[in-house]
Design a protein around this motif. Structure first.
Motif, PDB file in Angstrom:
ATOM      1  N   PRO A  31      -9.676  14.663 -13.607  1.00 36.55           N
ATOM      2  CA  PRO A  31      -8.764  13.576 -13.230  1.00 36.55           C
ATOM      3  C   PRO A  31      -8.746  12.498 -14.316  1.00 36.55           C
ATOM      4  N   VAL A  32      -7.604  11.833 -14.465  1.00 40.99           N
ATOM      5  CA  VAL A  32      -7.446  10.766 -15.446  1.00 40.99           C
ATOM      6  C   VAL A  32      -7.007   9.502 -14.724  1.00 40.99           C
ATOM      7  N   GLU A  33      -7.706   8.389 -14.997  1.00 44.58           N
ATOM      8  CA  GLU A  33      -7.295   7.111 -14.432  1.00 44.58           C
ATOM      9  C   GLU A  33      -6.530   6.331 -15.494  1.00 44.58           C
ATOM     10  N   LEU A  34      -5.317   5.930 -15.145  1.00 44.53           N
ATOM     11  CA  LEU A  34      -4.489   5.133 -16.038  1.00 44.53           C
ATOM     12  C   LEU A  34      -4.602   3.680 -15.601  1.00 44.53           C
ATOM     13  N   ALA A  35      -5.160   2.829 -16.452  1.00 39.71           N
ATOM     14  CA  ALA A  35      -5.385   1.422 -16.128  1.00 39.71           C
ATOM     15  C   ALA A  35      -4.340   0.565 -16.833  1.00 39.71           C
ATOM     16  N   THR A  37      -2.541  -3.410 -17.423  1.00 42.91           N
ATOM     17  CA  THR A  37      -2.859  -4.834 -17.392  1.00 42.91           C
ATOM     18  C   THR A  37      -1.708  -5.686 -16.875  1.00 42.91           C
ATOM     19  N   ASP A  38      -0.514  -5.083 -16.744  1.00 44.16           N
ATOM     20  CA  ASP A  38       0.618  -5.811 -16.180  1.00 44.16           C
ATOM     21  C   ASP A  38       1.607  -4.821 -15.563  1.00 44.16           C
ATOM     22  N   GLY A  39       2.734  -5.332 -15.129  1.00 45.38           N
ATOM     23  CA  GLY A  39       3.714  -4.512 -14.443  1.00 45.38           C
ATOM     24  C   GLY A  39       4.517  -3.584 -15.334  1.00 45.38           C
ATOM     25  N   CYS A  40       4.368  -3.696 -16.652  1.00 43.20           N
ATOM     26  CA  CYS A  40       5.070  -2.815 -17.583  1.00 43.20           C
ATOM     27  C   CYS A  40       4.189  -1.599 -17.850  1.00 43.20           C
ATOM     28  N   LYS A  41       4.488  -0.499 -17.163  1.00 44.82           N
ATOM     29  CA  LYS A  41       3.649   0.697 -17.289  1.00 44.82           C
ATOM     30  C   LYS A  41       4.086   1.618 -18.419  1.00 44.82           C
ATOM     31  N   ALA A  42       5.321   1.457 -18.869  1.00 46.42           N
ATOM     32  CA  ALA A  42       5.805   2.242 -20.001  1.00 46.42           C
ATOM     33  C   ALA A  42       6.803   1.404 -20.786  1.00 46.42           C
ATOM     34  N   GLU A  43       6.792   1.577 -22.094  1.00 45.15           N
ATOM     35  CA  GLU A  43       7.733   0.885 -22.968  1.00 45.15           C
ATOM     36  C   GLU A  43       8.736   1.906 -23.489  1.00 45.15           C
ATOM     37  N   PHE A  44       9.990   1.487 -23.555  1.00 44.65           N
ATOM     38  CA  PHE A  44      11.064   2.334 -24.044  1.00 44.65           C
ATOM     39  C   PHE A  44      11.747   1.609 -25.193  1.00 44.65           C
ATOM     40  N   VAL A  45      11.932   2.312 -26.317  1.00 43.46           N
ATOM     41  CA  VAL A  45      12.534   1.721 -27.507  1.00 43.46           C
ATOM     42  C   VAL A  45      13.585   2.684 -28.036  1.00 43.46           C
ATOM     43  N   LEU A  46      14.714   2.127 -28.491  1.00 42.24           N
ATOM     44  CA  LEU A  46      15.739   2.925 -29.156  1.00 42.24           C
ATOM     45  C   LEU A  46      15.823   2.511 -30.607  1.00 42.24           C
ATOM     46  N   VAL A  47      15.865   3.513 -31.482  1.00 45.73           N
ATOM     47  CA  VAL A  47      15.866   3.282 -32.916  1.00 45.73           C
ATOM     48  C   VAL A  47      17.076   3.991 -33.527  1.00 45.73           C
ATOM     49  N   ASP A  48      17.702   3.324 -34.486  1.00 45.62           N
ATOM     50  CA  ASP A  48      18.825   3.895 -35.224  1.00 45.62           C
ATOM     51  C   ASP A  48      18.519   3.763 -36.709  1.00 45.62           C
ATOM     52  N   ASP A  49      18.300   4.883 -37.386  1.00 44.74           N
ATOM     53  CA  ASP A  49      17.963   4.880 -38.819  1.00 44.74           C
ATOM     54  C   ASP A  49      16.799   3.952 -39.134  1.00 44.74           C
ATOM     55  N   PHE A  56      13.036  -2.048 -23.967  1.00 50.54           N
ATOM     56  CA  PHE A  56      13.045  -2.295 -22.529  1.00 50.54           C
ATOM     57  C   PHE A  56      12.424  -3.645 -22.170  1.00 50.54           C
ATOM     58  N   SER A  57      11.312  -4.005 -22.784  1.00 49.70           N
ATOM     59  CA  SER A  57      10.584  -5.215 -22.389  1.00 49.70           C
ATOM     60  C   SER A  57      11.175  -6.512 -22.939  1.00 49.70           C
ATOM     61  N   ASP A  58      12.095  -6.426 -23.900  1.00 49.35           N
ATOM     62  CA  ASP A  58      12.675  -7.649 -24.470  1.00 49.35           C
ATOM     63  C   ASP A  58      13.383  -8.472 -23.393  1.00 49.35           C
ATOM     64  N   GLY A  59      13.019  -9.747 -23.323  1.00 44.90           N
ATOM     65  CA  GLY A  59      13.657 -10.658 -22.384  1.00 44.90           C
ATOM     66  C   GLY A  59      13.219 -10.487 -20.947  1.00 44.90           C
ATOM     67  N   ARG A  60      12.212  -9.666 -20.696  1.00 44.72           N
ATOM     68  CA  ARG A  60      11.724  -9.439 -19.330  1.00 44.72           C
ATOM     69  C   ARG A  60      10.330 -10.044 -19.167  1.00 44.72           C
ATOM     70  N   MET A  61      10.050 -10.446 -17.953  1.00 41.77           N
ATOM     71  CA  MET A  61       8.723 -10.949 -17.607  1.00 41.77           C
ATOM     72  C   MET A  61       8.064  -9.931 -16.684  1.00 41.77           C
ATOM     73  N   PHE A  62       6.785  -9.677 -16.901  1.00 43.12           N
ATOM     74  CA  PHE A  62       6.052  -8.732 -16.069  1.00 43.12           C
ATOM     75  C   PHE A  62       4.860  -9.430 -15.436  1.00 43.12           C
ATOM     76  N   ALA A  63       4.625  -9.139 -14.168  1.00 44.48           N
ATOM     77  CA  ALA A  63       3.488  -9.729 -13.459  1.00 44.48           C
ATOM     78  C   ALA A  63       2.189  -9.290 -14.137  1.00 44.48           C
ATOM     79  N   GLN A  64       1.287 -10.238 -14.333  1.00 49.77           N
ATOM     80  CA  GLN A  64      -0.011  -9.945 -14.942  1.00 49.77           C
ATOM     81  C   GLN A  64      -0.964  -9.471 -13.850  1.00 49.77           C
ATOM     82  N   VAL A  65      -0.790  -8.229 -13.453  1.00 46.13           N
ATOM     83  CA  VAL A  65      -1.564  -7.659 -12.356  1.00 46.13           C
ATOM     84  C   VAL A  65      -2.272  -6.401 -12.844  1.00 46.13           C
ATOM     85  N   LEU A  66      -3.573  -6.335 -12.615  1.00 46.37           N
ATOM     86  CA  LEU A  66      -4.306  -5.124 -12.957  1.00 46.37           C
ATOM     87  C   LEU A  66      -3.997  -4.068 -11.912  1.00 46.37           C
TER      88      LEU A  66
END
Length: 114
Positions: A31-35, A37-49, A56-66
């Motif tokens: 088993p693997v435990e994923l820990a 530190t805030d509400g952002c569990k995954a980051e998504f980025v788009l790149v062009d050249d 995804f996280s730009d301009g967003r606030m995430f709760a600081q919850v473990l």
């Protein structure tokens, strides 16, 4: 810890929105435990050249919850994001798991038509 990532998009050819689905699978024998530190569990980025076009996280606030998720061997979990009103073009999408002390990433190509 053996995690494998897969990234899918539901770009339907329209410019309304692109949905990203990042699947993380425990391919190990323990088993693997994923820990988190805030509400952002995954980051998504788009790149062009090599230039970042959207994050995804730009301009967003995430709760600081473990929090944590546990994945048994062979079990998977998904994380989603939406890019609203995307610009037309072909992009490389990158999803990165934000859990502490883990390394799991996936990429795919996204095409948004005019």
């Amino acid at each position: 810890m053996t995690l494998e990532g897969a990234l899918e998009t539901t770009a339907d050819g329209s410019r309304d929105a692109v949905l990203f689905v990042f699947t993380v699978t425990n391919t190990g024998d323990e088993p693997v435990e994923l820990a988190f530190t805030d509400g952002c569990k995954a980051e998504f980025v788009l790149v062009d050249d090599g230039s970042e076009v959207w994050r995804f996280s730009d301009g967003r606030m995430f709760a600081q919850v473990l929090s944590s998720d546990e994945l048994d061997p062979g079990e998977a979990t998904t994380y989603e994001a939406e890019w609203s009103d995307p610009d037309a073009g072909e992009y490389t999408a990158i999803a990165t798991l934000q859990a502490r002390e883990t390394d799991c990433e996936a990429t795919t190509t996204v095409t948004v038509v005019d």
